[in-house]
Design a protein around this motif. Structure first.
Motif, short mmCIF file in Angstrom:
data_model
loop_
_atom_site.label_atom_id
_atom_site.label_comp_id
_atom_site.label_asym_id
_atom_site.label_seq_id
_atom_site.Cartn_x
_atom_site.Cartn_y
_atom_site.Cartn_z
N UNK A 1 -98.75 36.04 71.53
CA UNK A 1 -97.38 36.54 71.65
C UNK A 1 -96.36 35.46 71.25
N UNK A 2 -96.72 34.20 71.51
CA UNK A 2 -95.77 33.10 71.30
C UNK A 2 -95.71 32.67 69.83
N UNK A 3 -96.85 32.74 69.13
CA UNK A 3 -96.93 32.11 67.81
C UNK A 3 -95.92 32.67 66.81
N UNK A 4 -95.53 33.94 66.97
CA UNK A 4 -94.57 34.50 66.02
C UNK A 4 -93.18 33.89 66.18
N UNK A 5 -92.97 33.19 67.32
CA UNK A 5 -91.67 32.55 67.56
C UNK A 5 -91.80 31.02 67.58
N UNK A 6 -92.83 30.50 66.91
CA UNK A 6 -93.07 29.05 66.98
C UNK A 6 -91.94 28.25 66.34
N UNK A 7 -91.27 28.80 65.33
CA UNK A 7 -90.13 28.09 64.73
C UNK A 7 -89.02 27.92 65.76
N UNK A 8 -88.75 28.98 66.53
CA UNK A 8 -87.76 28.88 67.62
C UNK A 8 -88.20 27.86 68.66
N UNK A 9 -89.50 27.88 68.95
CA UNK A 9 -90.03 26.94 69.94
C UNK A 9 -89.82 25.50 69.49
N UNK A 10 -90.09 25.24 68.22
CA UNK A 10 -89.92 23.88 67.69
C UNK A 10 -88.46 23.45 67.80
N UNK A 11 -87.54 24.36 67.42
CA UNK A 11 -86.11 24.03 67.53
C UNK A 11 -85.72 23.80 68.99
N UNK A 12 -86.25 24.63 69.87
CA UNK A 12 -85.94 24.50 71.29
C UNK A 12 -86.41 23.16 71.85
N UNK A 13 -87.64 22.77 71.52
CA UNK A 13 -88.21 21.52 72.04
C UNK A 13 -87.48 20.30 71.47
N UNK A 14 -87.23 20.32 70.16
CA UNK A 14 -86.54 19.19 69.53
C UNK A 14 -85.14 19.04 70.12
N UNK A 15 -84.43 20.16 70.27
CA UNK A 15 -83.08 20.11 70.83
C UNK A 15 -83.12 19.60 72.27
N UNK A 16 -84.12 20.03 73.04
CA UNK A 16 -84.24 19.57 74.43
C UNK A 16 -84.50 18.09 74.53
N UNK A 17 -85.37 17.59 73.66
CA UNK A 17 -85.69 16.15 73.67
C UNK A 17 -84.47 15.33 73.27
N UNK A 18 -83.76 15.77 72.23
CA UNK A 18 -82.55 15.04 71.80
C UNK A 18 -81.52 15.00 72.92
N UNK A 19 -81.34 16.15 73.60
CA UNK A 19 -80.38 16.20 74.71
C UNK A 19 -80.77 15.22 75.81
N UNK A 20 -82.06 15.16 76.15
CA UNK A 20 -82.51 14.27 77.22
C UNK A 20 -82.37 12.81 76.82
N UNK A 21 -82.55 12.50 75.52
CA UNK A 21 -82.35 11.12 75.04
C UNK A 21 -80.90 10.71 75.25
N UNK A 22 -79.98 11.59 74.88
CA UNK A 22 -78.55 11.29 75.09
C UNK A 22 -78.27 11.05 76.57
N UNK A 23 -78.85 11.92 77.43
CA UNK A 23 -78.64 11.78 78.87
C UNK A 23 -79.14 10.43 79.37
N UNK A 24 -80.31 10.03 78.88
CA UNK A 24 -80.90 8.77 79.33
C UNK A 24 -80.13 7.56 78.82
N UNK A 25 -79.42 7.72 77.71
CA UNK A 25 -78.70 6.59 77.10
C UNK A 25 -77.27 6.41 77.64
#
Length: 608
Positions: free
Chosen positions: A21-45
């Motif tokens: 069910x998830x694999x058809x939205x893997x592009x969204x998942x990648x964008x979601x994870x990358x955006x989340x990691x970038x946001x957390x990096x900013x928070x930590x900095x």
């Protein structure tokens, strides 16, 4: 062990099973994870900006780089907002798409499973799988996963920053973190169990309220108001006790985490203050550790909390997959699907015309969930256009034959043939599109009379509808309704009487023009006046059609071509009305009993 305690043992939260069910939205998942990691990096900095501001602007008493500092700070803040927008949008889309896909699949599957599935599972159970479980799964694959990525990344980056800036101070700060993790794991497990129990009790209370409202007439007529109230109070008291226990554990957990947070802050103040006073650590660096000491424990709690909730949703995943992977006892073979299509993609061009001859050939049958043989080597040939009446006491098993004709169940042995061909060699869609079924308590869908009649023939014109209505004499129903065909029927068609619903369902069957018609005690739930109207409608709709009539009132089936007498789930006799009356067997007993009851009723009315 309670199910709520078992759920924490499910491996990997059941997520791998959701991959199709998830694999058809893997592009969204990648964008979601990358955006989340970038946001957390900013928070930590962000604490690094505070460090620079304190050491440079305050420590050196200068503002020479202030415009650049403010500009960079604003740019990072804007970027973080943009990243957060992308992240939230991707999460929302994934949740909504997953909910839609899971529910569509479940609903479509429910249209294909065998009738026995609905006999084994109640409506509430199925509804919870389709709505509640899918909602929790959609939330899991979007927000719960994102929270773990988001806050988990923050903790990792924050620890890396602290270790790089001052290794010793970082070690001092992290001393109490293992204790915080252990306490969180222990309490989250217990709170998960308690919250699940509270939800179950809340469902029970909701059910109590529903029964108290929908069953109010029965409650009053049985004079059991006190019993119903007592049971309700018992359930609310149990929920109160569990809720108090949940609140107590939650309060203790919060207090312990506050204590650990305060302890971490105390360690930083003690060691950091000492090092700062000795000039070994800058004030700005000291402020970084103060910020992390205050802000690190909450992300850890959030990560563990979400992992625990993800584990809990493993049960929802298992239950949902159990539903959609249920293989019905009755299904089309691959060869049949290739030729005729399935229920949702039928190949109508390959559908042969059904004439209406039905044959039971050496049929032995027992229900899938039963051991007793209902039919044993049964044989019967029903010619095209003839009528078969099935009679017997209430609960005798009169529906067995029609269930086999409709292929709601498969014969244990033998064959059911239609037009000389085993019904397994043709599709369920072909069969059901040629069968009309009028139930004892007919179900009408929400909507207008016109909408309901068009379920018989989707492209029926108003002229065709009115012609069918006139044929069965149903125009009197329309005349007394203000909006005629556009009258809204309400849920289940409750705005009409049982007799009127029966006639509307017969009109619907007539529009469908089935070659085989099944009438399941169509007159047993109506009064004598309505029975005459329903009987007239039945005589019209059964003309030139092979018909199976399950009858309670034997006076309605005297002219049937063959009458089957059912007792204890078995056919004990068969023949015409005259033949069975001459035998003076079970049918004779049933008929004479009804005749005597009718005579007694007429005498009573006459005496009045």
């Amino acid at each position: 062990m309670d199910n709520s305690e078992k759920i924490v043992k499910l491996p990997l939260f059941g997520l791998p099973k959701l991959w199709p069910f998830i694999k058809k939205y893997k592009a969204m998942y990648i964008r979601m994870v990358i955006a989340g990691i970038i946001y957390s990096v900013f928070d930590a900095l962000y604490p690094l900006f505070n460090r620079y501001a304190i050491n440079h602007f305050v420590g050196e008493n200068t503002i020479d780089t202030l415009p650049v500092f403010v500009g960079i700070y604003l740019i990072i803040t804007i970027l973080q907002c943009a990243v957060n927008y992308i992240n939230v949008m991707q999460c929302s889309k994934i949740e909504l798409y997953m909910d839609r896909d899971l529910r569509n699949l479940a609903f479509a599957h429910l249209q294909e499973v065998s009738l026995s599935y609905f006999n084994r599972n109640n409506v509430g159970y199925i509804h919870a799988r389709v709505m509640s479980d899918t909602g929790r799964i959609g939330e899991l694959v979007a927000w719960r996963v994102m929270d773990v990525v988001w806050w988990g990344s923050y903790v990792i980056f924050a620890i890396v920053v602290m270790l790089i800036i001052d290794f010793k101070m970082a070690i001092y700060l992290l001393l109490l973190f293992p204790l915080a993790i252990i306490i969180t794991l222990v309490f989250e497990r217990r709170l998960l169990v308690l919250n699940r129990q509270v939800r179950e009790l809340n469902s029970k209370i909701t059910s109590d309220i529903n029964e108290g409202i929908t069953g109010v007439k029965s409650i009053k007529s049985l004079a059991i108001e006190d019993k119903i109230e007592r049971e309700y109070k018992e359930d609310t008291y149990r929920m109160y006790k569990k809720s108090v226990s949940t609140a107590r554990h939650s309060a203790l957990f919060t207090s312990l985490m506050t204590l650990i947070s305060t302890g971490s802050l105390a360690i930083v103040l003690w060691k950091g203050g000492s090092l700062t006073s000795q000039g070994l650590v800058q004030i700005g660096t000291f402020s970084i550790f103060m910020s992390y000491a205050l802000g690190m424990l909450e992300p850890i709690q959030i990560v563990i909390n979400n992992i625990t909730r993800m584990i809990a949703v493993g049960v929802n995943i298992e239950r949902y997959l159990e539903l959609v992977n249920t293989q019905g006892e009755v299904f089309d073979s691959e060869e049949v699907i290739t030729k005729y299509g399935d229920s949702f993609n039928p190949k109508y061009e390959n559908f042969e015309e059904l004439k209406g001859e039905v044959e039971f050939k050496d049929v032995t049958f027992k229900y899938p969930d039963g051991e007793e043989i209902v039919l044993s080597h049964f044989n019967l040939l029903v010619k095209k256009g003839s009528s078969v009446a099935i009679v017997g006491e209430t609960g005798a098993g009169k529906s067995t034959l029609v269930n086999l004709v409709c292929r709601f169940f498969e014969p244990t042995e033998g064959q059911v043939l239609i037009d000389g061909k085993d019904i397994k060699q043709r599709s369920l869609k072909w069969l059901h599109s040629n069968i009309g079924y009028v139930l004892q308590n007919p179900y009408l869908f929400s909507g207008t009379i016109r909408d309901n009649l068009k379920y018989g023939k989707e492209d029926a014109t108003d002229d065709e509808i009115m012609s069918a209505i006139m044929q069965v004499g149903a125009e009197r129903i329309l005349k007394k309704l203000k909006d005629g065909l556009d009258t809204e029927l309400g849920e289940g068609g409750d705005y009409l009487s049982t007799g009127e619903k029966q006639i509307i369902s017969i009109v619907r069957a007539l529009l469908a023009d089935p070659k085989i018609l099944i009438l399941d005690e169509a007159t047993s739930s109506v009064d004598s006046l309505a029975e005459n109207a329903v009987q007239k409608a039945i005589s019209v709709v059964t003309e030139d059609r092979t018909s199976f009539i399950i009858a309670h009132r034997l006076s309605t089936i005297i002219d049937a071509d063959v009458i089957l007498v059912v007792s204890d789930g078995k056919i004990v006799d068969n023949g015409t009305h005259k033949e069975l009356m001459k035998k003076k067997g079970e049918y004779y007993t049933l008929y004479m009993r009804q005749f005597e009851e009718l005579e007694t009723w007429n005498d009573t009315r006459t005496n009045k």
